[in-house]
Every structure is written in C-alpha cells, then in structure tokens.
Design an enzyme around this catalytic site. Structure first.
Site, mmCIF file in Angstrom:
data_model
loop_
_atom_site.group_PDB
_atom_site.id
_atom_site.type_symbol
_atom_site.label_atom_id
_atom_site.label_comp_id
_atom_site.label_asym_id
_atom_site.label_seq_id
_atom_site.Cartn_x
_atom_site.Cartn_y
_atom_site.Cartn_z
ATOM 1 N N GLU A 140 -66.840 -23.605 -13.995
ATOM 2 C CA GLU A 140 -66.171 -24.462 -12.994
ATOM 3 C C GLU A 140 -66.540 -25.938 -13.137
ATOM 4 O OE1 GLU A 140 -67.028 -22.581 -9.220
ATOM 5 O OE2 GLU A 140 -65.743 -20.872 -9.684
ATOM 6 N N ASN A 181 -65.918 -21.166 -18.466
ATOM 7 C CA ASN A 181 -65.229 -20.302 -17.510
ATOM 8 C C ASN A 181 -64.653 -21.159 -16.385
ATOM 9 O OD1 ASN A 181 -64.650 -17.561 -16.671
ATOM 10 N ND2 ASN A 181 -66.231 -17.757 -15.087
ATOM 11 N N HIS A 217 -58.867 -15.320 -9.842
ATOM 12 C CA HIS A 217 -58.909 -14.884 -8.441
ATOM 13 C C HIS A 217 -57.519 -15.183 -7.875
ATOM 14 C CE1 HIS A 217 -63.149 -14.062 -8.589
ATOM 15 N NE2 HIS A 217 -63.348 -15.245 -9.146
ATOM 16 N N GLU A 245 -62.744 -12.623 -14.144
ATOM 17 C CA GLU A 245 -63.096 -12.330 -12.737
ATOM 18 C C GLU A 245 -61.874 -11.916 -11.930
ATOM 19 O OE1 GLU A 245 -65.345 -15.488 -10.852
ATOM 20 O OE2 GLU A 245 -66.489 -15.931 -12.660
ATOM 21 N N ASP A 247 -59.334 -10.594 -9.456
ATOM 22 C CA ASP A 247 -59.045 -9.808 -8.255
ATOM 23 C C ASP A 247 -57.733 -10.339 -7.688
ATOM 24 O OD1 ASP A 247 -60.081 -12.150 -6.990
ATOM 25 O OD2 ASP A 247 -61.954 -11.151 -6.446
HETATM 26 C C1 XIL Z 1 -69.244 -15.148 -5.977
HETATM 27 C C2 XIL Z 1 -69.813 -13.775 -5.636
HETATM 28 O O1 XIL Z 1 -68.789 -12.829 -5.799
HETATM 29 C C3 XIL Z 1 -70.331 -13.768 -4.215
HETATM 30 O O2 XIL Z 1 -70.997 -12.548 -3.940
HETATM 31 C C4 XIL Z 1 -71.287 -14.942 -4.000
HETATM 32 O O3 XIL Z 1 -71.660 -14.991 -2.638
HETATM 33 C C5 XIL Z 1 -70.660 -16.246 -4.408
HETATM 34 O O4 XIL Z 1 -70.200 -16.160 -5.742
HETATM 35 N N1 XIL Z 1 -66.379 -17.830 -9.240
HETATM 36 C C6 XIL Z 1 -67.520 -17.437 -9.896
HETATM 37 C C7 XIL Z 1 -68.373 -16.384 -9.304
HETATM 38 O O5 XIL Z 1 -67.761 -17.880 -11.018
HETATM 39 O O6 XIL Z 1 -69.735 -16.562 -9.610
HETATM 40 C C8 XIL Z 1 -68.211 -16.304 -7.807
HETATM 41 O O7 XIL Z 1 -68.931 -15.170 -7.343
HETATM 42 C C9 XIL Z 1 -66.748 -16.209 -7.440
HETATM 43 C C10 XIL Z 1 -65.992 -17.415 -7.913
#
Ligand code: XIL
Length: 333
Positions: A140, A181, A217, A245, A247
């Site tokens: 990020e 990422n 996400h 990641e 979802d």
């Molecule tokens: C999130 C986790 O899922 C949570 O449990 C935590 O509280 C915060 O981080 N992008 C990322 C991940 O790269 O590390 C994040 O994970 C979600 C967004």
C-alpha cells in the site's frame, strides 16, 4: 430449517487444493486464533489450500511489540503448519504504514528511521529465509490519486525507500519472490495506472521486484472494470502477478441473489488469474465468514468469504471449483 452440521470433506469431494493447477497456488489468509483453537478450521485449511498468508502474524507490531523484543510465536506456528501440510507461505508484509509498533518515533532523524527499517526487513526476511515462498516487500505505497502515500517512510526517507526495501529483502532472502502489493488497482483506475508506472520504473532501475499483488477487497455490486486486461498489462512488464487478498463483501443481509453475484465475481477474478500465464497464486483474505475482517472494517457489510460461519461452502466456493474444473478439462492431456 437447521443447516446441516459441518463435517470434514470426504476424499471424493472437490477441494480447491485438489483441483489447483500446477502453476497457480490456491491460497488463503490465516487467522492465528482460529488456527490455534479450531480443529474444523485447521482441517478445512489443510484440505482446501496449498498456500497460506499470515493475516496479521508477520506484521511489525506483532513481531516486535517492544523495541528489540521479538515475538515469533504466531508466525512460527503458521510456518510450521504450512510445512506440516505441504503448503507454501506467502509472507505479509515487510514495509507498510499500518500495524506499526508504538515505539517507532516520528521525531527520529532520517538516518535513524532508515537504520530501523533496514534492520526490520533484514531480521524478518532472514529468519524465514528458505521457508517463505514470497514476500509482500512493500504494501500500500500509493494514495488513491496515484501519488506516493504520505507515510513515515516517505516523509523521512523519500521515494527511494521502496527500492531500498527490495534490495534489503533480496540480500536477506535470495530465493523468495519479492512483491509489491496494493489495493484499488484490480481494474483500470488512476491508481492502477500509477502502480503500473511505478513497477515499470523500478524494473528499469534494476530493482529486484518480481511480482505485483492485487489485494482485491471487492464489492459484489461494484466490480472492477477489465480485471483481465489489467493483469495482462502488468504481466507484460515482465513481473509475475497474483491475487493476494480477495474477498467480496455484501451489504447485509446476504440474500440468495447477492450470494450468486458474489460467486460470479469470485469466479471472474479466478478466471482472469488463470488466463494469465504468469499469475502464480490466487489467495482469499480468510476463507470463512466466521473469521473475516470485513464486518469490523465496513459497517453493514459482511458474508464476504467462500465458506459461511459454520464452515459450509457457499455458492462462491462452488464457482471456484467450477472454474478450476473447466480449466482442468480444457488443458491437454
Ligand atoms: C487486515 C486484517 O485482516 C485485520 O485483521 C487487521 O485488523 C487489519 O489488517 N490490506 C492488507 C491487510 O494488506 O494486511 C489487511 O489486513 C487488510 C487490507
């Protein structure tokens, strides 16, 4: 009506892992608490996935809660589970602005900040050298408008911290795949254009960056545009790509219609990954609604994973199975 009780999948039932193509790992983020406490979680994790990412266990605040005092417990348990179950570990994440320990001090000089960051990258990547398949070296680093995100690293070290992080990681672990990422870069957006230029420039400077991870996400009602075309233009830079990641959150309550639209977006993302020869892994951000971060992060949303709260497969799981089966039957031999 009561839902049927959970049972471990029998050998004849399709699993993502069982249907995985040889060159595309099927992964999930792993929740430490469920890994430690829930047998059903462990069984499903081992049978369905051949790659795992620590959801939080390798974040800086977890690994080094007090300066020079490391707690490797959760991270080690995850790596040991992966090794015992023949799974690859996707390390997450070395350099991020989030989950920083509270002892990191914005008043430090640039050279102090640089020394601390370098030590962190080197210590963590060295510890898991040879046991981690890939690292999210930087996570990020972009703002929504495509400029570099305003973080302590950028403020103190300037844009060069990104190249430095990759070089330090490469020195510490010569074999891990090194990824950048990002989120919000799954389709054609200003931010994904900026990421593309950043990766192109880093490669042109000889920085050892090998992969681009697309967090994904997503929202079922707002799918990104041209996921496949976007993956392809990154692959054309000579890097591997990965869905890191995924979802797909739903506005609650989840209805049968919403679950179907969720399933089709999961399937579209997998299809895009499978259509790009250098897409090496497809990872969901948690596999069960029982452990998902979504309800905590996005109020009114949830039901984002491929298994429900009771660890039963949802339509989205069926859609991934269907997509893998189609590839299986399409491939020669
Ligand atoms: C999130 C986790 O899922 C949570 O449990 C935590 O509280 C915060 O981080 N992008 C990322 C991940 O790269 O590390 C994040 O994970 C979600 C967004």
């Amino acid at each position: 009506m009561n839902a049927p009780a959970w049972r471990a999948p029998s050998a004849s039932e399709p699993t993502l892992r069982g249907l995985a193509l040889p060159n595309v790992r099927m992964g999930t983020a792993v929740d430490d608490r469920l890994l430690a406490e829930d047998e059903r979680y462990r069984t499903t994790l081992a049978s369905q996935f051949n790659a795992i990412t620590p959801e939080n266990a390798m974040k800086w605040s977890v690994l080094e809660p007090a300066r020079d005092h490391y707690d490797w417990g959760a991270a080690d348990r995850l790596v040991e589970f992966a090794e015992a179950n023949g799974q690859a570990v996707y390390g997450h994440t070395l350099v991020w602005y989030g989950s920083l320990p509270s002892w990191i001090d914005e008043s430090w000089s640039p050279s102090q900040v640089r020394a601390v960051l370098r030590k962190h990258v080197t210590t963590v990547a060295s510890r898991y050298r040879g046991r981690v398949w890939a690292w999210d070296v930087v996570n990020e680093v972009l703002a929504e408008d495509g400029s570099l995100r305003d973080t302590i690293w950028l403020r103190k070290l300037g844009p060069g911290y990104i190249a430095d992080a990759f070089r330090w990681a490469r020195e510490a672990d010569p074999d891990a795949r090194l990824f950048i990422n990002e989120y919000g870069t799954e389709g054609r957006t200003k931010k994904s254009d900026a990421l593309w230029r950043l990766v192109r420039d880093l490669r042109a400077q000889g920085v050892p960056i090998q992969g681009v991870g697309f967090q994904s996400h997503l929202r079922a009602d707002q799918p990104p545009t041209d996921i496949l075309g976007n993956l392809r233009r990154f692959a054309a830079l000579g890097v591997v790509v990965a869905v890191t990641e995924l979802d797909v959150r739903l506005k609650l309550p989840a209805t049968p219609e919403k679950l179907v639209s969720q399933a089709s977006l999961y399937q579209r993302v997998l299809a895009a990954c499978l259509a790009v020869p250098t897409c090496e892994s497809f990872t969901v951000w948690g596999f069960t609604d029982a452990g998902s971060w979504i309800p905590h992060r996005y109020q009114g949303y949830g039901a984002a994973c491929v298994f429900d709260m009771g660890m039963r497969p949802k339509p989205a799981h069926g859609a991934l199975v269907a997509e893998l089966r189609e590839r299986e039957s399409a491939s020669p031999g």
